[in-house]
Structure formats: structure tokens, C-alpha cells
Motif scaffolding. Structure first.
Motif, mmCIF file in Angstrom:
data_model
loop_
_atom_site.group_PDB
_atom_site.id
_atom_site.type_symbol
_atom_site.label_atom_id
_atom_site.label_comp_id
_atom_site.label_asym_id
_atom_site.label_seq_id
_atom_site.Cartn_x
_atom_site.Cartn_y
_atom_site.Cartn_z
ATOM 1 N N THR A 35 5.433 3.831 4.989
ATOM 2 C CA THR A 35 4.354 4.325 4.140
ATOM 3 C C THR A 35 3.909 5.709 4.615
ATOM 4 O OG1 THR A 35 3.585 2.094 3.683
ATOM 5 C CG2 THR A 35 2.023 3.885 3.290
ATOM 6 N N LYS A 36 3.796 6.633 3.681
ATOM 7 C CA LYS A 36 3.385 7.991 4.026
ATOM 8 C C LYS A 36 1.882 8.038 4.279
ATOM 9 C CE LYS A 36 7.163 10.505 1.763
ATOM 10 N NZ LYS A 36 7.728 10.930 3.061
ATOM 11 N N VAL A 37 1.516 8.819 5.301
ATOM 12 C CA VAL A 37 0.108 8.972 5.669
ATOM 13 C C VAL A 37 -0.211 10.473 5.704
ATOM 14 C CG1 VAL A 37 -1.700 8.365 7.318
ATOM 15 C CG2 VAL A 37 0.310 6.887 7.080
ATOM 16 N N PRO A 38 -0.502 11.057 4.532
ATOM 17 C CA PRO A 38 -0.843 12.481 4.485
ATOM 18 C C PRO A 38 -2.303 12.719 4.864
ATOM 19 C CG PRO A 38 -0.848 11.566 2.279
ATOM 20 C CD PRO A 38 -0.423 10.448 3.196
ATOM 21 N N TRP B 154 34.020 8.840 -2.110
ATOM 22 C CA TRP B 154 34.290 8.017 -0.927
ATOM 23 C C TRP B 154 33.047 7.813 -0.059
ATOM 24 C CZ3 TRP B 154 39.614 10.129 1.246
ATOM 25 C CH2 TRP B 154 40.594 9.964 0.265
ATOM 26 N N ALA B 155 31.881 8.093 -0.557
ATOM 27 C CA ALA B 155 30.675 7.929 0.251
ATOM 28 C C ALA B 155 30.264 6.465 0.344
ATOM 29 C CB ALA B 155 29.536 8.747 -0.332
ATOM 30 N N VAL B 156 29.718 6.095 1.492
ATOM 31 C CA VAL B 156 29.105 4.782 1.696
ATOM 32 C C VAL B 156 27.620 5.041 1.912
ATOM 33 C CG1 VAL B 156 29.056 2.681 3.069
ATOM 34 C CG2 VAL B 156 31.210 3.920 2.764
ATOM 35 N N LEU B 157 26.780 4.514 1.024
ATOM 36 C CA LEU B 157 25.362 4.861 1.009
ATOM 37 C C LEU B 157 24.504 3.612 1.170
ATOM 38 C CD1 LEU B 157 25.476 7.287 -2.067
ATOM 39 C CD2 LEU B 157 25.833 7.862 0.341
ATOM 40 N N THR B 158 23.590 3.659 2.131
ATOM 41 C CA THR B 158 22.632 2.575 2.317
ATOM 42 C C THR B 158 21.219 3.122 2.161
ATOM 43 O OG1 THR B 158 22.747 2.898 4.730
ATOM 44 C CG2 THR B 158 24.167 1.195 3.772
ATOM 45 N N HIS B 159 20.231 2.241 2.128
ATOM 46 C CA HIS B 159 18.893 2.586 1.647
ATOM 47 C C HIS B 159 17.865 2.719 2.773
ATOM 48 C CE1 HIS B 159 19.763 1.531 -2.759
ATOM 49 N NE2 HIS B 159 20.908 1.451 -2.105
ATOM 50 N N HIS B 160 18.150 3.588 3.745
ATOM 51 C CA HIS B 160 17.284 3.799 4.911
ATOM 52 C C HIS B 160 16.839 2.453 5.485
ATOM 53 C CE1 HIS B 160 14.123 6.636 6.922
ATOM 54 N NE2 HIS B 160 14.783 5.882 7.799
ATOM 55 N N CYS B 161 17.838 1.652 5.809
ATOM 56 C CA CYS B 161 17.572 0.293 6.300
ATOM 57 C C CYS B 161 18.092 0.096 7.715
ATOM 58 C CB CYS B 161 18.211 -0.734 5.359
ATOM 59 S SG CYS B 161 20.006 -0.586 5.235
ATOM 60 N N ALA C 141 9.665 8.315 -1.851
ATOM 61 C CA ALA C 141 8.625 7.758 -0.976
ATOM 62 C C ALA C 141 8.361 6.289 -1.306
ATOM 63 C CB ALA C 141 7.339 8.562 -1.114
ATOM 64 N N ASP C 142 8.602 5.904 -2.574
ATOM 65 C CA ASP C 142 8.360 4.515 -2.991
ATOM 66 C C ASP C 142 9.358 3.571 -2.318
ATOM 67 O OD1 ASP C 142 6.326 5.362 -4.627
ATOM 68 O OD2 ASP C 142 7.598 5.505 -6.404
ATOM 69 N N LYS C 143 8.950 2.331 -2.153
ATOM 70 C CA LYS C 143 9.816 1.336 -1.514
ATOM 71 C C LYS C 143 10.900 0.822 -2.463
ATOM 72 C CE LYS C 143 6.173 -0.147 1.666
ATOM 73 N NZ LYS C 143 5.166 0.840 1.235
ATOM 74 N N ALA C 144 10.649 0.885 -3.773
ATOM 75 C CA ALA C 144 11.637 0.463 -4.763
ATOM 76 C C ALA C 144 11.368 1.223 -6.057
ATOM 77 C CB ALA C 144 11.562 -1.035 -5.008
ATOM 78 N N CYS C 145 12.380 1.914 -6.577
ATOM 79 C CA CYS C 145 12.215 2.708 -7.799
ATOM 80 C C CYS C 145 13.589 3.170 -8.268
ATOM 81 C CB CYS C 145 11.314 3.920 -7.539
ATOM 82 S SG CYS C 145 11.970 5.077 -6.308
ATOM 83 N N ALA D 281 0.836 -1.212 0.000
ATOM 84 C CA ALA D 281 0.000 0.000 0.000
ATOM 85 C C ALA D 281 0.864 1.252 0.000
ATOM 86 C CB ALA D 281 -0.927 0.001 1.203
ATOM 87 N N GLY D 282 0.315 2.329 -0.566
ATOM 88 C CA GLY D 282 0.984 3.617 -0.581
ATOM 89 C C GLY D 282 -0.023 4.724 -0.435
ATOM 90 N N PRO D 283 0.424 5.968 -0.393
ATOM 91 C CA PRO D 283 -0.505 7.084 -0.200
ATOM 92 C C PRO D 283 -1.560 7.205 -1.296
ATOM 93 C CG PRO D 283 1.715 7.856 -0.751
ATOM 94 C CD PRO D 283 1.825 6.408 -0.455
ATOM 95 N N ASP D 284 -1.253 6.673 -2.490
ATOM 96 C CA ASP D 284 -2.234 6.745 -3.581
ATOM 97 C C ASP D 284 -3.339 5.704 -3.440
ATOM 98 O OD1 ASP D 284 -0.817 8.827 -4.707
ATOM 99 O OD2 ASP D 284 0.355 7.516 -6.022
#
Length: 330
Positions: A52-55, A282-289, A267-271, A30-33
Motif C-alpha cells: 500500500t502506498k503511503v504518500p 519469450w518473456a515470463v512475467l509474474t505479478h510482484h509476488c 498501485a492497485d492490488k488487482a485491476c 485500504a489504499g492511498p485514497d
């Protein structure tokens, strides 16, 4: 009681809700749409979400909605003011994922110091470069500045002590006495103290909630004070850091950067996603996990079930984060 789960949620949590006698509907994609139609169709009294966003339009679609539970700590994905206007309580699950986020924080710290991401990329590209990667500074004896000492900050303190780091902490309520209780050095509580700490630290790790007061707390002025080659870690919220200023400072000084959250995260879970942070050398980037471990999610699920149980028993709302006004006409 009807409970709509609009996100991924542990099976143990679903079983626990059913054991309370709840009618549970799980909609992990589910998503806001899509949420307004789901709320109109199922008409839940309780809505449970993680990211999940709840506007406001989602909240307004819930004719019987009385409680929204954020299955986690931060709740900036929920319009708490709109919920309050509708008489809907919003609760969260603070501290349940603190250890998990702290684990990722330390992982990012080590990865930045040893450039693990860059080493892996070169190995996969068929290159051997021991010469370049044999220049790590190491963490032992280095000064780690921890910004914010809530549940996550305190868990990071415990783990950083195992690396024999010198730990200095800053928060708006910090005192020498509180620092002594934590076994660390007080970095003060004022803006001036924060800027002084930026210049002192070999590494900075941010652990504050996303509020109006913390928006761009880490700005160009703070970043300009940091040492060249210092490490900057953010596992809190993207809004706490001026990301454009971070990209600029990281390139110019340079800084070593580890991020799990972003000002421009989708906002999407995968895109598909192109972030300005991806351009940081030199950045190390993770996916808000940060909170996404089995241990953390099970603890969150148990706390969520406890909140629903208390709400069913006597209408109480543990961990309330808004002030719902009298229920509006629906």
C-alpha cells in the motif's frame, strides 16, 4: 497503542500485536485514497503496510502517527522524506523475505531457459511442438551475473551453486576478498566493470534497492552489451531498469526475460493492466509476488511485532530507514 494495518497481514502477526496490548484495526483493502479517512478516524500511533502506498497526504492525516512499518524490505511505496518532516519514523523488515524472492528468481531463470510459459500456452492452445522446445541451452556451466549482493543476492548465490553455474557478482562495494568469502567471482564495483560483466554473462539477475543511484542502472548501454539469447531477470524494483530499452533490446537481440517488477506496474492490488513488458517475446512475467510465500510473510510478521514491541518498550526504532526530525506541530 493503536496500530492500523492497511494491507494483508498474517493472523499470527495480528495476534502477536494484540498480545503486546495493542488495539489493532485491520483494513486489508485500504489504499492511498481511503487511508487519510482511516487515519483520522482511528488515529493510530503505528501504521503497518506491505505494498500500500503511503504518500505525504496520508502521513499528514495521522495526528498521533509516530511509526510506519513496511512489512517487507523495499520501502519505495512510502514517502520517507514526508514522514521525516512530520517526525515519523519509518522502519522495514530486511532479509525476512530473501529466501522467497530467491526462489522466484531461480524459478524465472529455469522458466526462461526452458520457455515453460510458452510451452504451457501452446499446450493449452491444443498444440504439440517438441521440435521447437527441444533447444534449451541449460544452466550447468553457464555464467550467472548477480547485480547486488544483499540478503536476496546471497540467497540466489546459494541456489545457483546447486545448478553448477559460474557465478560472478557486482556491487559498488565488491572486492576480491568479499567475493572469495561468498565463494564466487568478483565482477568489480565500477560502471565499467558492470558493462564488462554484461558482455560476459549468459544470464543476469538484478538485486539492488530502489534509490536515486540505482534508477535505470540497467540501461540501453548495459543491455546492448548483453549476448544474444542471454537471460535477464529482475525481481528487485521496476525503477532499476529502463523498461523501454529492455523491450527494444529483448526484441532485437533477442533476450529471454523474466520479470516480477515493472516500471509501469499499477498501485492497485488487482485491476486491468497493459504493460509494455507484455510485448516482449519469450518473456515470463509474474505479478510482484516474489516475497509472497507463507514462510516469508510469517517471518515478516514476526519481525514487525518485534519492532512494535521495541518501540513500545523504549521508543527504539529497529531497521530505521529515515531520519525523523523533531515532531512537527500536528
Amino acid at each position: 497503542m493503536r496500530v492500523l494495518i492497511a494491507d494483508k497481514f498474517e493472523s499470527e502477526g495480528i495476534d502477536g500485536l494484540k498480545a503486546l496490548g495493542c488495539k489493532v484495526r485491520s483494513e486489508p483493502e485500504a489504499g492511498p485514497d481511503t487511508l487519510p479517512d482511516l487515519l483520522a478516524d482511528f488515529d493510530p500511533e503505528v501504521l503497518i503496510v506491505r505494498s500500500t502506498k503511503v504518500p505525504a497526504p496520508v502521513i499528514n492525516a495521522g495526528g498521533s502517527l509516530k511509526l510506519i512499518i513496511r512489512a517487507g524490505a523495499g520501502y519505495d511505496n512510502i514517502d520517507t522524506n514526508a514522514a521525516a518532516d512530520r517526525g515519523v519514523a519509518v522502519c522495514n523488515c530486511p532479509g525476512m523475505n530473501a529466501a522467497a524472492v530467491a526462489e522466484l528468481t531461480i524459478g524465472l531463470l529455469v522458466a526462461c531457459d526452458r520457455r515453460i510459459g510458452d510451452q504451457t500456452a501452446q499446450a493449452r492452445a491444443g498444440k504439440w511442438n517438441k521440435k521447437e522446445f527441444s533447444a534449451a541451452r541449460g544452466l550447468k556451466g553457464r555464467t550467472l551475473a548477480i547485480i547486488g549482493v544483499g540478503a536476496i543476492g546471497q540467497e540466489v548465490i546459494q541456489r545457483a551453486k546447486a545448478f553448477d553455474m559460474r557465478i560472478v557478482v557486482w556491487s559498488r562495494r565488491m572486492s576480491v576478498e568479499r567475493a572469495d568469502e561468498l565463494g564466487v567471482v568478483s565482477g568489480g564495483s565500477t560502471r565499467e566493470d558492470l558493462l564488462k560483466l554484461a558482455a560476459e554473462a549468459d544470464a543476469v539477475s538484478v538485486h539492488v534497492a530502489a534509490t536515486n543511484d540505482t534508477k535505470n542502472l540497467i540501461d540501453a548501454e548495459f543491455l546492448a552489451r548483453m549476448k544474444p539469447g542471454a537471460i535477464f531477470i529482475n525481481t528487485s524494483r521496476g525503477s532499476v531498469v529502463d523498461q523501454d530499452a529492455l523491450c527494444k533490446a529483448a526484441a532485437e537481440k533477442p533476450l529471454r526475460v523474466g520479470l516480477d517488477v515493472y516500471a509501469d506496474q499499477p498501485a492497485d492490488k488487482a485491476c486491468d493492466w497493459t504493460s509494455t513488458a507484455a510485448k516482449i517475446p519469450w518473456a515470463v512475467l509474474t505479478h510482484h509476488c516474489g516475497a509472497s510465500t507463507d514462510q516469508a510473510q510469517l517471518a515478516v510478521a514476526e519481525e514487525t511485532v518485534r519492532i512494535v514491541s521495541e518501540f513500545m518498550k523504549n521508543g527504539s526504532t529497529p531497521n530505521l530507514v529515515n531520519e525523523p526530525r523533531a515532531a512537527a506541530a500536528r
